[in-house]
Write an enzyme that holds these catalytic residues in place. Structure first.
Site, PDB file in Angstrom:
ATOM      1  N   ASN A  15      48.515  37.981  38.895  1.00 51.86           N
ATOM      2  CA  ASN A  15      49.920  38.188  39.726  1.00 51.86           C
ATOM      3  C   ASN A  15      50.598  36.829  39.988  1.00 51.86           C
ATOM      4  O   ASN A  15      50.205  35.995  41.054  1.00 51.86           O
ATOM      5  CB  ASN A  15      49.214  38.706  40.714  1.00 51.86           C
ATOM      6  CG  ASN A  15      49.910  39.390  41.951  1.00 51.86           C
ATOM      7  OD1 ASN A  15      51.847  39.042  42.073  1.00 51.86           O
ATOM      8  ND2 ASN A  15      49.447  39.505  42.360  1.00 51.86           N
ATOM      9  N   ARG A  94      51.080  41.176  36.470  1.00 46.96           N
ATOM     10  CA  ARG A  94      51.738  42.067  37.151  1.00 46.96           C
ATOM     11  C   ARG A  94      53.288  41.506  37.139  1.00 46.96           C
ATOM     12  O   ARG A  94      53.656  40.752  37.682  1.00 46.96           O
ATOM     13  CB  ARG A  94      51.248  41.741  39.167  1.00 46.96           C
ATOM     14  CG  ARG A  94      51.969  42.746  39.503  1.00 46.96           C
ATOM     15  CD  ARG A  94      51.669  42.660  40.986  1.00 46.96           C
ATOM     16  NE  ARG A  94      52.505  43.057  41.963  1.00 46.96           N
ATOM     17  CZ  ARG A  94      52.881  42.941  43.189  1.00 46.96           C
ATOM     18  NH1 ARG A  94      52.020  41.520  43.848  1.00 46.96           N
ATOM     19  NH2 ARG A  94      53.566  43.536  44.179  1.00 46.96           N
ATOM     20  N   HIS A 183      55.690  48.401  44.771  1.00 50.62           N
ATOM     21  CA  HIS A 183      55.010  48.885  44.926  1.00 50.62           C
ATOM     22  C   HIS A 183      54.102  49.498  43.806  1.00 50.62           C
ATOM     23  O   HIS A 183      53.071  51.003  44.886  1.00 50.62           O
ATOM     24  CB  HIS A 183      54.711  49.043  46.481  1.00 50.62           C
ATOM     25  CG  HIS A 183      54.501  47.649  47.823  1.00 50.62           C
ATOM     26  ND1 HIS A 183      55.185  47.951  48.867  1.00 50.62           N
ATOM     27  CD2 HIS A 183      54.311  47.037  47.268  1.00 50.62           C
ATOM     28  CE1 HIS A 183      54.393  46.745  49.411  1.00 50.62           C
ATOM     29  NE2 HIS A 183      54.390  46.601  48.698  1.00 50.62           N
ATOM     30  N   ARG A 244      59.672  40.188  56.718  1.00 47.71           N
ATOM     31  CA  ARG A 244      61.492  41.395  56.184  1.00 47.71           C
ATOM     32  C   ARG A 244      61.688  42.223  57.565  1.00 47.71           C
ATOM     33  O   ARG A 244      61.035  42.926  58.212  1.00 47.71           O
ATOM     34  CB  ARG A 244      60.842  41.471  55.427  1.00 47.71           C
ATOM     35  CG  ARG A 244      60.778  40.981  53.983  1.00 47.71           C
ATOM     36  CD  ARG A 244      60.676  41.817  52.251  1.00 47.71           C
ATOM     37  NE  ARG A 244      59.862  40.709  52.291  1.00 47.71           N
ATOM     38  CZ  ARG A 244      58.893  41.190  51.184  1.00 47.71           C
ATOM     39  NH1 ARG A 244      58.603  42.762  50.904  1.00 47.71           N
ATOM     40  NH2 ARG A 244      58.110  40.871  50.758  1.00 47.71           N
ATOM     41  N   GLU A 389      45.329  48.014  43.052  1.00 46.13           N
ATOM     42  CA  GLU A 389      46.418  47.540  41.833  1.00 46.13           C
ATOM     43  C   GLU A 389      45.934  46.600  40.777  1.00 46.13           C
ATOM     44  O   GLU A 389      46.491  46.713  39.705  1.00 46.13           O
ATOM     45  CB  GLU A 389      47.611  47.065  42.439  1.00 46.13           C
ATOM     46  CG  GLU A 389      48.510  47.523  43.497  1.00 46.13           C
ATOM     47  CD  GLU A 389      49.593  46.620  44.660  1.00 46.13           C
ATOM     48  OE1 GLU A 389      48.453  46.203  45.833  1.00 46.13           O
ATOM     49  OE2 GLU A 389      50.278  46.904  44.212  1.00 46.13           O
TER      50      GLU A 389
END
Ligand code: ADP
Length: 404
Positions: A15, A94, A183, A244, A389
């Protein structure tokens, strides 16, 4: 497709972020992590790699300025030193943005690299890092199939009504400006696990999953498919997150540029790095720190938590429009899996959907445990479901490698 029993299914999962590289070797059958680690601050003065193998944690410093290629080089040596290479059957990557090209995981060849490169214009930082990781892994693990697993793929089932912005249509047709969502691997995984927990076929299940980590998104899942999600063209849209802002009035751009002389880069940094829980609390982006401060009476920390929960509850309620019927609300991600406070605040605001929290079950659901947290009085189920994940990436990669 089920994996073949009794054979090695070790997959190296990579990732690659803009300045970091998370890695793990995972047994795709059992989800066992053989080795896992994180290379951080790549390209800076103080890059380093920490990893865990057989319960032991080790930190290695890299030389100043060294970046992804060196991190992967070091990783290759680790794999060889610990005799882990022979059992590897694939490398799973990923990939953050798959645009409209990719609706499922794929074996990486030149046409896939071209597709990822094209999608990378929509998420330059992530896309560039993903491509670097793929190139470095191809060079270092010659002969192993490389598989790309996309964060956007699960959301490709969304309808135009949900994914278009009300902008001139040609921005979509000519430049791909639309909502993609992220996601996806996590939303898909927790949906399958929740269907199993509730003993209900996924294809007949309506769920809303809330992935709450540093980035946060909600997904409306109808009959097992994503029909809407809160993130959009980029992971900035939607919920309040660690740093964010989530949704804001786009009119803010004009105000910031004409009245306060902000540049585009400054606005991007403001919304991505300085806002969210950090911006409101002026304390931290870390939910634990904010919860502790709120408990100690810090008003701004309290306000940040209240805003986070209000926006989340509002988004969940909005997703009842496409779903109409809700079988379960799912909490996952670092905050969703661990914060009983956030979960109880959100569920309380959604009592009109038949949600009600079991206080003890909610307190007990943490540190990777899964379970139902709604009370006997609830008409709608709420569950905590730890995400994984990496395991989905390992399974997809092993399945695709097996087909070669
Ligand atoms: P990432 O998106 O980087 O994978 P995680 O899913 O690990 O992030 O989530 C990180 C967030 O989870 C942080 O805000 C952290 O404070 C929060 N978190 C972890 N444990 C707890 C806890 N016990 N209570 C509240 N928040 C927690």
């Amino acid at each position: 497709m089920p994996l073949l029993p009794n054979s090695s299914h070790h997959v190296l999962v990579l990732n690659c972020g803009s300045s970091s590289l998370k890695f793990a070797i995972i047994d795709a059958n059992s989800a066992n992590e053989i080795i896992s680690g994180l290379a951080e601050r790549l390209g800076s003065d103080t890059p380093s790699i920490k990893y865990k193998y057989q319960g032991k944690k080790t930190v290695l410093d890299l030389a100043s300025g060294q970046a992804h290629a060196k991190a992967i080089d070091t990783l290759v040596n680790l794999v060889k030193d610990h005799n882990l290479a022979d059992n590897l059957i694939a490398v799973g990557h990923r990939v953050v943005h798959g645009g409209e090209h990719f609706t499922k995981s794929v074996l990486i060849d030149q046409s896939v690299i071209d597709g990822i490169t094209q999608s990378a214009t929509l998420a330059p930082l992530h896309g560039k890092a993903n491509l670097l990781g793929i190139e470095a892994a191809k060079a270092s693990f010659k002969g192993l199939p490389q598989i790309a697993v996309f964060d956007t793929a699960f959301h490709q089932s969304m309808d135009k009504v949900a994914y278009l912005y009300a902008l001139p249509y040609k921005l979509y047709t000519q430049h791909g400006v639309r909502r993609y969502g992220f996601h996806g691997t996590s939303h898909y995984y927790v949906a399958t696990q929740t269907a199993e927990l509730l003993n209900k076929p996924l294809a007949h299940s309506n769920f809303i999953s809330a992935h709450l980590g540093n980035g946060c998104s909600v997904c409306a899942i109808k009959n097992g498919k994503s029909v809407d999600t809160s993130m959009g063209l980029t992971p900035l849209e939607g919920l309040i997150m660690g740093t964010r802002s989530g949704d804001i009035d786009p009119g803010l751009f004009n105000f910031l540029t004409t009245q306060l002389d902000y540049t585009a880069k400054q606005i991007d940094d403001l919304l991505n790095k300085d806002s969210g829980l950090l911006g409101i609390s002026e304390l931290s982006n870390d939910c634990r720190t904010i919860e502790e401060a709120a408990l100690a009476g810090n008003e701004r920390a309290n306000l940040a938590l209240d805003m986070f929960c209000y926006r989340l509850a509002k988004q969940i309620a909005a997703f009842m429009v496409p779903l109409q019927r809700l079988d379960a609300l799912i909490f996952t991600g670092g905050i969703g899996e661990n914060s009983d406070l956030i979960r109880s605040k959100v569920i309380k605001q959604l009592a009109f959907l038949g949600l009600d929290c079991d206080i003890q079950a909610n307190l007990d659901a943490r540190f990777g445990s899964q379970g139902i947290i709604s009370s006997e009085n609830a008409n709608t189920t709420a569950v905590v479901m730890p995400t994984n994940e990496e395991w989905v990436i390992a399974q997809d990669a092993a399945n695709i490698a097996q087909e070669q």
